[in-house]
Write a protein that holds these residues in place. Sequence first.
Motif, PDB file in Angstrom:
ATOM      1  N   MET A   1      -0.718   9.617  -1.842  1.00 54.90           N
ATOM      2  CA  MET A   1      -2.146   9.865  -1.892  1.00 54.90           C
ATOM      3  C   MET A   1      -2.441  10.343  -3.086  1.00 54.90           C
ATOM      4  N   THR A   2      -1.669  11.262  -3.811  1.00 53.56           N
ATOM      5  CA  THR A   2      -2.266  11.666  -5.165  1.00 53.56           C
ATOM      6  C   THR A   2      -1.550  10.975  -6.252  1.00 53.56           C
ATOM      7  N   LYS A   3      -2.396  10.695  -7.103  1.00 56.41           N
ATOM      8  CA  LYS A   3      -1.921   9.911  -8.346  1.00 56.41           C
ATOM      9  C   LYS A   3      -1.011  10.791  -9.428  1.00 56.41           C
ATOM     10  N   ARG A  20      -5.206  14.489  -3.084  1.00 55.76           N
ATOM     11  CA  ARG A  20      -6.398  13.722  -3.297  1.00 55.76           C
ATOM     12  C   ARG A  20      -6.204  12.812  -4.506  1.00 55.76           C
ATOM     13  N   ASP A  21      -6.800  11.277  -4.179  1.00 51.50           N
ATOM     14  CA  ASP A  21      -6.807  10.505  -5.105  1.00 51.50           C
ATOM     15  C   ASP A  21      -7.983   9.964  -5.128  1.00 51.50           C
ATOM     16  N   GLN A  23      -9.849   7.893  -6.865  1.00 52.70           N
ATOM     17  CA  GLN A  23      -9.965   6.295  -7.500  1.00 52.70           C
ATOM     18  C   GLN A  23      -9.452   5.675  -6.240  1.00 52.70           C
ATOM     19  N   ALA A  24      -8.843   6.279  -5.256  1.00 53.41           N
ATOM     20  CA  ALA A  24      -8.402   5.168  -3.868  1.00 53.41           C
ATOM     21  C   ALA A  24      -9.725   5.459  -3.060  1.00 53.41           C
TER      22      ALA A  24
END
Length: 396
Positions: A1-3, A20-21, A23-24
């Motif tokens: 999920m998290t970059k 959280r991400d 851009q996804a």
Amino acid sequence: MTKAKPKRYKPDTLLSVAGRDPQANFGIVNPPVYHASTVLFPTVAALNNARDSRFTEVFYGRHGTPTTFALEEAVAALEGGHRAIAFGSGKAAVLAALFAFLKTGDHLLLVDNAYGPTRALAKHTLARFGVEHTFYDPLIGGGIAALIQPNTKVVFTESPGSLTFEVQDIPAIAKAAHAAGAVVIMDNTWASPLFFQPFAHGVDVSVQAATKYIVGHADAMLGLVVTTAETYRTVRLAAEELGASPGPDDCYVGLRGLRTLGVRLRRHQEVGLALARWLGARPEVSRVLHPALPNDPGHALWRRDFSGASGLFGGVLEPVSDQAVAAMLDGLELFGMGYSWGGYESLAIPTEPHKMRAVSEWDPRYPCLRIHAGLEDADDLIEDLERGFERLNAMH
Ligand SMILES: *Cc1c(COP(=O)(O)O)cnc(C)c1O
């Protein structure tokens, strides 16, 4: 999920980036709330493959949606564990952790100041399934070795414990437990992942009643179990058996709470300490139970192992009638009376530790209080308490 790789960051940064991400998700800051039971697969082969990866990929609503996974990922990163599993309440998380490692004929060592409903799980639920238990003194430290039996599979800790707030020597207890092959579970709700790092102190499985500080606004029930790599699968399978999954809206509320946990908890600490110091100087108060006060018996251990104190603590009054205590509490304007804690509002309730202790002595003549310091101005809260003591003294 998290970059971003969350493990590299300090806790306050993790609170912001973990789970959280954008851009996804169309660039939107927070992860979306996915409502799901059925998840569809295009072919029989895809359906069968998905079953094997059901704990990491979206498979069926009960196993979690991307919202659940985001919360689990964030809390695991914050607490320094391998992975987390979310539940519909803190109590379900406690049960899942115990249920994962205990079977008929096993023995559980449970700290004597554990949360009341956790005690009830041992005394009633687990006992019905033939699991024995022994309560131990919260101050036992490495002396716990003497209580470990050949069938002891779990040592359950909670520090500081409920109502009386004694601090446990978790590293010493973990050392003795591990020497005997037992798993150490810790209820880390009081400190939250921010002020105590259970895995750095030898804990194998950590439990959070996220209902309290993680949600932080008294508006949702949520629990989390965080595991090591070794204990993950056992707890995940137990969670699958129990099926006590949280709803996605509550996971979202938990994630949202995490973002402000750092500022809230430091404020709870500040207000709590102001109230605790003021109460400690009052003639009506026999003792304040707050490990961050220098004269508290648990202070040295708290200083060694914790990086802060939350807003929950206890007070022991001088002997006085129940009616006088009720007159004090009934008329409080700012302190609410009710169960749970961890929200922005201050709370005060009478407690009866002597009814919930098996091996530690509590004199019932001294009425006890549990105070939760909210986020209000400490001066206003103190004034409210001062008027409360006037009512108490008028009855005395
Ligand atoms: C409240 C609490 C729990 C249980 O959490 P719920 O979400 O109310 O089920 C467990 N442990 C501690 C220490 C608690 O204070």
